[in-house]
Design a protein around this motif. Sequence first.
Motif, PDB file in Angstrom:
ATOM      1  N   GLY A   8       0.781  -1.225   0.000  1.00  0.00           N
ATOM      2  CA  GLY A   8       0.000   0.000   0.000  1.00  0.00           C
ATOM      3  C   GLY A   8       0.816   1.280   0.000  1.00  0.00           C
ATOM      4  N   TYR A   9       2.109   1.190  -0.355  1.00  0.00           N
ATOM      5  CA  TYR A   9       2.977   2.370  -0.366  1.00  0.00           C
ATOM      6  C   TYR A   9       3.396   2.711  -1.786  1.00  0.00           C
ATOM      7  N   ARG A  10       4.002   3.873  -1.948  1.00  0.00           N
ATOM      8  CA  ARG A  10       4.566   4.278  -3.229  1.00  0.00           C
ATOM      9  C   ARG A  10       5.938   3.626  -3.422  1.00  0.00           C
ATOM     10  N   SER A  11       6.359   3.534  -4.653  1.00  0.00           N
ATOM     11  CA  SER A  11       7.638   2.871  -4.946  1.00  0.00           C
ATOM     12  C   SER A  11       8.838   3.630  -4.394  1.00  0.00           C
ATOM     13  N   ASP A  12       8.680   4.930  -4.105  1.00  0.00           N
ATOM     14  CA  ASP A  12       9.800   5.718  -3.579  1.00  0.00           C
ATOM     15  C   ASP A  12       9.717   5.938  -2.070  1.00  0.00           C
ATOM     16  N   ASP A  13       8.772   5.274  -1.405  1.00  0.00           N
ATOM     17  CA  ASP A  13       8.666   5.407   0.049  1.00  0.00           C
ATOM     18  C   ASP A  13       9.829   4.696   0.735  1.00  0.00           C
ATOM     19  N   ARG A  14      10.182   5.202   1.917  1.00  0.00           N
ATOM     20  CA  ARG A  14      11.220   4.595   2.742  1.00  0.00           C
ATOM     21  C   ARG A  14      10.558   3.998   3.983  1.00  0.00           C
ATOM     22  N   LEU A  15      10.598   2.679   4.081  1.00  0.00           N
ATOM     23  CA  LEU A  15      10.000   1.971   5.205  1.00  0.00           C
ATOM     24  C   LEU A  15      11.102   1.427   6.101  1.00  0.00           C
ATOM     25  N   LEU A  16      10.855   1.434   7.402  1.00  0.00           N
ATOM     26  CA  LEU A  16      11.859   0.982   8.361  1.00  0.00           C
ATOM     27  C   LEU A  16      11.238   0.011   9.353  1.00  0.00           C
ATOM     28  N   ILE A  17      11.834  -1.175   9.427  1.00  0.00           N
ATOM     29  CA  ILE A  17      11.558  -2.109  10.520  1.00  0.00           C
ATOM     30  C   ILE A  17      12.610  -1.853  11.587  1.00  0.00           C
ATOM     31  N   ILE A  18      12.186  -1.568  12.809  1.00  0.00           N
ATOM     32  CA  ILE A  18      13.127  -1.468  13.926  1.00  0.00           C
ATOM     33  C   ILE A  18      13.035  -2.782  14.689  1.00  0.00           C
ATOM     34  N   ASN A  19      14.020  -3.646  14.461  1.00  0.00           N
ATOM     35  CA  ASN A  19      13.967  -4.994  15.027  1.00  0.00           C
ATOM     36  C   ASN A  19      14.932  -5.135  16.189  1.00  0.00           C
ATOM     37  N   ALA A  20      14.393  -5.521  17.332  1.00  0.00           N
ATOM     38  CA  ALA A  20      15.191  -5.740  18.544  1.00  0.00           C
ATOM     39  C   ALA A  20      15.641  -7.195  18.584  1.00  0.00           C
ATOM     40  N   LEU A 278      13.564  12.761  14.022  1.00  0.00           N
ATOM     41  CA  LEU A 278      14.258  12.594  12.750  1.00  0.00           C
ATOM     42  C   LEU A 278      13.498  11.632  11.837  1.00  0.00           C
ATOM     43  N   LEU A 279      13.002  10.543  12.370  1.00  0.00           N
ATOM     44  CA  LEU A 279      12.228   9.608  11.563  1.00  0.00           C
ATOM     45  C   LEU A 279      11.019  10.299  10.943  1.00  0.00           C
ATOM     46  N   ARG A 280      10.368  11.151  11.722  1.00  0.00           N
ATOM     47  CA  ARG A 280       9.209  11.874  11.193  1.00  0.00           C
ATOM     48  C   ARG A 280       9.625  12.897  10.139  1.00  0.00           C
ATOM     49  N   SER A 281      10.675  13.672  10.428  1.00  0.00           N
ATOM     50  CA  SER A 281      11.080  14.730   9.486  1.00  0.00           C
ATOM     51  C   SER A 281      11.627  14.155   8.186  1.00  0.00           C
ATOM     52  N   GLU A 282      12.207  12.950   8.247  1.00  0.00           N
ATOM     53  CA  GLU A 282      12.708  12.301   7.043  1.00  0.00           C
ATOM     54  C   GLU A 282      11.586  11.603   6.262  1.00  0.00           C
ATOM     55  N   GLY A 283      10.402  11.576   6.825  1.00  0.00           N
ATOM     56  CA  GLY A 283       9.287  10.926   6.142  1.00  0.00           C
ATOM     57  C   GLY A 283       9.393   9.419   6.094  1.00  0.00           C
ATOM     58  N   ILE A 284      10.157   8.853   7.027  1.00  0.00           N
ATOM     59  CA  ILE A 284      10.328   7.399   7.073  1.00  0.00           C
ATOM     60  C   ILE A 284       9.132   6.773   7.776  1.00  0.00           C
ATOM     61  N   LYS A 285       8.570   5.768   7.143  1.00  0.00           N
ATOM     62  CA  LYS A 285       7.385   5.103   7.673  1.00  0.00           C
ATOM     63  C   LYS A 285       7.800   3.809   8.362  1.00  0.00           C
ATOM     64  N   LEU A 286       7.260   3.564   9.543  1.00  0.00           N
ATOM     65  CA  LEU A 286       7.586   2.349  10.289  1.00  0.00           C
ATOM     66  C   LEU A 286       6.696   1.196   9.847  1.00  0.00           C
ATOM     67  N   THR A 287       7.302   0.037   9.736  1.00  0.00           N
ATOM     68  CA  THR A 287       6.556  -1.165   9.424  1.00  0.00           C
ATOM     69  C   THR A 287       7.119  -2.303  10.273  1.00  0.00           C
ATOM     70  N   ALA A 288       6.588  -3.499  10.094  1.00  0.00           N
ATOM     71  CA  ALA A 288       6.991  -4.634  10.931  1.00  0.00           C
ATOM     72  C   ALA A 288       7.049  -5.891  10.078  1.00  0.00           C
ATOM     73  N   TRP A 289       7.793  -6.880  10.553  1.00  0.00           N
ATOM     74  CA  TRP A 289       7.860  -8.158   9.863  1.00  0.00           C
ATOM     75  C   TRP A 289       6.489  -8.823   9.775  1.00  0.00           C
ATOM     76  N   ARG A 290       5.641  -8.549  10.733  1.00  0.00           N
ATOM     77  CA  ARG A 290       4.288  -9.108  10.688  1.00  0.00           C
ATOM     78  C   ARG A 290       3.579  -8.738   9.387  1.00  0.00           C
ATOM     79  N   ASP A 291       3.751  -7.482   8.940  1.00  0.00           N
ATOM     80  CA  ASP A 291       3.093  -7.027   7.716  1.00  0.00           C
ATOM     81  C   ASP A 291       3.616  -7.787   6.494  1.00  0.00           C
ATOM     82  N   ILE A 292       4.919  -8.064   6.484  1.00  0.00           N
ATOM     83  CA  ILE A 292       5.512  -8.791   5.360  1.00  0.00           C
ATOM     84  C   ILE A 292       5.056 -10.241   5.375  1.00  0.00           C
TER      85      ILE A 292
END
Length: 299
Positions: A8-20, A278-292
């Motif tokens: 559901g994202y654009r091809s130029d979006d930057r998504l980030l999984i923060i995995n602990a 910074l994550l917000r100002s860079e427009g980085i969207k958070l996602t998770a492995w669950r979604d994948i």
Amino acid sequence: MLQLQQLGYRSDDRLLIINADDFGLTQGTNEAIIHLLEKRAATSTSLMMPCPSSSDAISRSILHGHHQVGIHLTLTSDAKQSYAPVHREKPLHSLTQPDGTFHTNCTQLERHAELDDVRVELEAQIVEALAKGIEITHLDSHAGSVLGLHTGRDFLEIVFELCVKYQLPFNLPRRIVEQPFFSAQQLRLFRTRLLAAQERGILTIDDMIALPYCFQPEADYRRMKLQLVEMIRMVKPGITQLTVHPSLATDSLRTVTDCSKEREFEHQLMQDDDVRQLLRSEGIKLTAWRDIRDLQRSL
């Protein structure tokens, strides 16, 4: 191959999984990771089933409603803490030392492991997590022990069989083939394995970033923060995993690693207002492995 538009994202979006990583290492590690998940300062975690505090990690996960967790496939012990196989129905001699614990050296593992023993142990880690109530989101590898980084003998075909059987994505970033520190032989292996994953319908991500694990001579919060800020700014379009190893600084942690300060600082960094802004100002969207995982199961 995973396309951002499928999520559901654009091809130029930057998504980030923060995995602990290293969920289950110590109770202080478990507490820190649950805390970050509660605050959405981490979006995923990976559980080490052979660790002595893995049952505590599972109990905390279920208590707090974070039972969707990845498995940090573990075939080696750490330098200051030994792990034994989860599979106990028969000895797995090719994976262990005379005392029954995993080798600490990945080279030993790659040279001596029998494929049947690897398959049995990795599946045992998955099955036990499922039996205890974990809804597994993905598979990845502790210390890169399935990747063949030391002798070129990897165990990824076995991992991919398990990914297909349990309908799970695997953390093998596609941009690994752009890394200059791998040999030509290693790069050929990764290209072959990435193609094999794609052909089997196993979803992978684009990139992975992480802070250096052990700073020398001493960890410094400000320096770690500057490095993290630079890495976040350099995130490319696609799905990137930021791998962190957060923990509370406890006596237990200090007995299992010489890098406890880094883990304490990473716990703090994920909550740092500057980092989150910074994550917000860079427009980085958070996602998770669950979604994948859910996408892979829908295809």
